[in-house]
Scaffold this active site. Structure first.
Site, PDB file in Angstrom:
ATOM      1  N   LYS A  98       0.816  -1.218   0.000  1.00 25.20           N
ATOM      2  CA  LYS A  98       0.000   0.000   0.000  1.00 25.20           C
ATOM      3  C   LYS A  98       0.850   1.269   0.000  1.00 25.20           C
ATOM      4  CE  LYS A  98      -4.142  -1.920   2.183  1.00 25.20           C
ATOM      5  NZ  LYS A  98      -5.139  -1.764   3.272  1.00 25.20           N
ATOM      6  N   GLU A  99       2.089   1.131   0.444  1.00 22.21           N
ATOM      7  CA  GLU A  99       3.026   2.260   0.462  1.00 22.21           C
ATOM      8  C   GLU A  99       4.268   1.843  -0.326  1.00 22.21           C
ATOM      9  OE1 GLU A  99       1.814   3.893   4.915  1.00 22.21           O
ATOM     10  OE2 GLU A  99       3.415   2.418   4.693  1.00 22.21           O
ATOM     11  N   ASP A 123       7.516  -0.625  10.302  1.00 25.45           N
ATOM     12  CA  ASP A 123       6.680  -1.387  11.228  1.00 25.45           C
ATOM     13  C   ASP A 123       6.193  -2.698  10.625  1.00 25.45           C
ATOM     14  OD1 ASP A 123       6.239  -0.930  13.884  1.00 25.45           O
ATOM     15  OD2 ASP A 123       4.157  -0.314  13.642  1.00 25.45           O
ATOM     16  N   SER A 179      -1.865  11.736  16.616  1.00 23.83           N
ATOM     17  CA  SER A 179      -1.455  13.133  16.466  1.00 23.83           C
ATOM     18  C   SER A 179      -2.521  14.074  17.004  1.00 23.83           C
ATOM     19  CB  SER A 179      -1.178  13.442  14.989  1.00 23.83           C
ATOM     20  OG  SER A 179      -0.094  12.694  14.514  1.00 23.83           O
TER      21      SER A 179
END
Length: 706
Positions: free
Chosen positions: A110-111, A140, A443
């Site tokens: 996905k990345e 990760d 965040s």
């Protein structure tokens, strides 16, 4: 003279400018408030004049909720400010503080690794002293291709960084620089030596890309490993080059890992042992550095003697390189990054977004701005049992450390200890230390808690975007993100001990608290729009009025509230360099997102009741060419998003039927009946005109599936 003082405040390294038409904006808010209160009075007093009916009760509930949301929303408009910086006044480069950059990635499917590496290279080549700059990649997923990619990137950076510095390259992301949209001065004011060296560097960049793609072609290299030992590797520590470190924390299927918040907290500890920069930058792996001077721009707030003590973070807007001219999904998020964040900046500072934020390490680790050092007496309770890491904290606080120089191997062994999944047990990590684990939006809640502890933040919206990412090009990805964000914010508001309705009001100014109240409640727009999308329409079919008739003086109140809201929105769009088309399109996507947020409410309730397992849905950054083509053409794409569209289809169907009935009434009933139903007929007409592109896309999707 006094007016200029009110509008502008000059600090040592930056300037704060208050919105020029602030007085008119506040006057409008007060006048609109009177109209809203009058509308609520009209609805409520009706109960004392006639027996309440179900439609009237539902419309009253919708308008009271909408009024409350509007009220909280005006806090963003009470004192909006913009800022500019004076980087030329900063101290010399040798006096600048250290900076650690954190980039997090998880799944190369996905990345894509090549895009992650572009982000890393853009960070390594920032316009900042190389000996003060360190870049950490958190993998990760523990994927082989990610480790291979960062090794390749480190080798290429040895050519790229000197090239950028020698020729003053502006576009430090190589993918952008070597594209047709690269540096505008590539072909002007450049000599043959530049072009020759550029071609050599380009060849090495293309070779690096091919190597990564070839290595990643093996499915095993892209496989994420959820059961693994920690791995810390210093990829590059060559003198004259920024430090590059690979971090893959320990993961065990049976132990909680706290998603991205846990990964960033691990980076805080590992970097504390290795480089220990007083400031950190958090970047999404697909959001590259577009302006290499962003670090120095942020330092204009952290180093300003008039503001440095209280500044916890500096937030830049999240902007995207792949926005189409029409931007039909409102991916630029103008409302958030111009109206909301600039509005909060005039109170105590904007919220913390997931990327493009520079943070003070002290703010993340040491409580309030006035925190004393007595907490170090019980440091292991707060920070864990690593004595080496606790010693590193003293340097951040400006204290003398008894830490002795340790070898590289010893440092890496200690880094593996603080990257273990059991290190945070019986500590305050995730509660009082580091990024908060209160909700999945690490965040958002961390920025909110920093504000509640007395810290301030600053928002900088420069003309040149400092960071550029990849926006979703189909409705499905956008809706998945929206549901995740809104459901977590709803949980913060209704079930968390940090709820702004309790925790916030006791610790922050009332206006700043209102902004967080609005964010936690924004999913409730779904209730308002669903009621407004069904009740008046059904009542129109049955000939039951739910608004005052057109000749009633009370109708003028409803009309004023509608027109006033539209004018306020239009002025905000036009003053932000938008257009009338943008104003109209924003209304459409706002209604679409608001109706869809009913799924966020459902998801939030399920999580609250323990009926849904907390999980992290990673956004897909891989580009689908067919979807991208539709997006660039300004055509809505609902493929794969049928579930999200179900409520909207229901509402649009109700509006179509009631619209046709309303037209029939217009030609077949008397003037009195038309006057009573005018408000409902106007509402369904407005929805029909606004929703035409959505109807067109739904019909196209239906015809293809049929």
């Amino acid at each position: 003279m006094n007016e200029n003082i009110i509008k502008m405040a000059t600090f040592t390294y930056h300037v704060e400018t208050v919105q020029s038409f602030l007085a008119l904006s506040r006057l409008h808010i007060l006048i609109h408030l009177v109209a809203v209160l009058s509308l609520c009075y009209y609805r409520i007093t009706h109960f004392f004049l006639q027996p309440p009916t179900a439609p009237w009760l539902l419309m009253t509930a919708a308008e009271l909720l909408l009024s409350l949301l509007w009220f909280f929303n005006q806090a963003f408009r009470w004192r909006p400010v913009s800022r500019s910086v004076m980087t030329e006044k900063l101290p010399s480069e040798e006096k600048l503080p250290g900076l650690d950059i954190f980039v997090c990635t998880l799944d190369p499917e996905k990345e894509p690794t090549v895009e992650v590496i572009d982000t890393i290279i853009s960070a390594v080549s920032m316009d900042y002293p190389s000996d003060k700059l360190s870049v950490y990649l958190s993998d990760d997923g523990g994927c082989d291709v990610t480790l291979y990619g960062i090794r390749e990137a480190a080798e290429f950076a040895k050519e790229w960084v000197p090239f950028c510095k020698k020729y003053g390259v502006k576009s430090r992301c190589p993918k952008v620089f070597f594209s047709p949209f690269g540096d505008e001065d590539q072909e002007t004011l450049r000599d043959d030596q530049f072009r020759t060296q550029r071609d050599l560097v380009k060849a090495k960049y293309e070779k690096m890309q091919k190597n990564i793609e070839k290595f990643g072609s093996d499915p095993k290299s892209r496989r994420t490993v959820s059961d693994r030992q920690p791995r810390i590797e210093i990829i590059n520590d060559q003198p004259g080059m920024p430090l590059i470190v690979y971090v893959s924390r320990e993961r065990r299927p049976s132990l909680p890992h706290k998603f991205k918040g846990g990964a960033v907290n691990t980076l805080l500890r590992v970097s504390g042992l290795i480089s220990n920069g007083p400031y950190v930058l958090v970047m999404d792996c697909d959001m590259y550095s577009n302006d290499p001077t962003s670090a120095k721009q942020a330092m204009c707030f952290f180093l300003d003697p008039e503001t440095s003590k209280y500044i916890a973070f500096v937030q830049f807007p999240q902007m995207f390189h792949n926005l189409s001219k029409k931007d039909i999904y409102d991916s630029q998020a103008r409302t958030a990054f111009k109206t909301m964040w600039q509005g909060m900046d005039g109170l105590r500072g904007p919220g913390l977004s997931g990327s493009g934020n520079y943070l003070s390490r002290s703010a993340l680790l040491f409580g309030s701005p006035n925190q004393k050092d007595d907490y170090l007496q019980d440091a292991q309770k707060y920070f864990g049992k690593s004595t080496a890491y606790i010693e590193s904290l003293k340097a951040i606080r400006g204290q003398k450390s008894s830490k002795k120089n340790i070898s590289r191997d010893e440092m890496l062994r200690e880094a593996q200890v603080v990257a273990s999944c059991s290190y945070e047990n019986n500590t305050n990590w995730g509660t009082e230390v580091g990024f908060s684990y209160g909700i999945l939006l690490e965040s958002s809640i961390t920025g909110y808690i920093l504000h509640s502890r007395g810290w301030k933040s600053a928002y900088l919206y420069p003309k040149t975007p400092c960071f550029l990412g990849c926006a979703p090009t189909d409705i499905k990805e956008g809706m998945l993100q929206l549901v995740k964000w809104l459901s977590e914010l709803l949980l913060l508001g209704v079930s968390s001990k940090y709820s702004p309705f309790t925790y916030g009001f006791s610790r922050m100014s009332i206006l700043h608290t209102f902004t967080y109240c609005f964010m936690t409640m924004s999913s409730l727009y779904a209730v308002v729009f669903i009621l407004y999308g069904i009740v008046p329409q059904v009542c129109l079919l049955k000939g039951i009025p739910v608004f005052p008739k057109a000749t009633d003086p009370w109708f003028a109140v409803f009309a004023f509230v509608y027109v006033s809201t539209q004018i306020q929105h239009l002025i905000e769009v036009l003053s932000g360099d938008g257009s009338v088309t943008m104003w109209w399109d924003e209304q459409r996507i706002w209604i679409l997102k608001s109706v869809t947020s009913i799924f966020a409410i459902i998801d939030g309730i399920k999580k609250w009741l323990g009926l849904s397992k907390v999980k992290f849905n990673l956004s897909n950054k891989a580009i689908d060419k067919e979807k991208l083509k539709k997006y660039e053409q300004g055509r809505f794409d609902f493929q794969g998003a049928a579930v999200f569209m179900a409520p909207l289809v229901l509402l649009l169907t109700a509006n179509i039927v009631s619209f046709l009935v309303g037209i029939w009434r217009l030609f077949n009933f008397n003037v009195k009946d038309f006057e009573e139903m005018f408000g409902q007929l106007f509402l369904v007409t407005y929805v029909m005109v606004l929703s035409y592109p959505l109807l067109e896309a739904m019909v196209t999707m239906k015809s293809k599936s049929g």
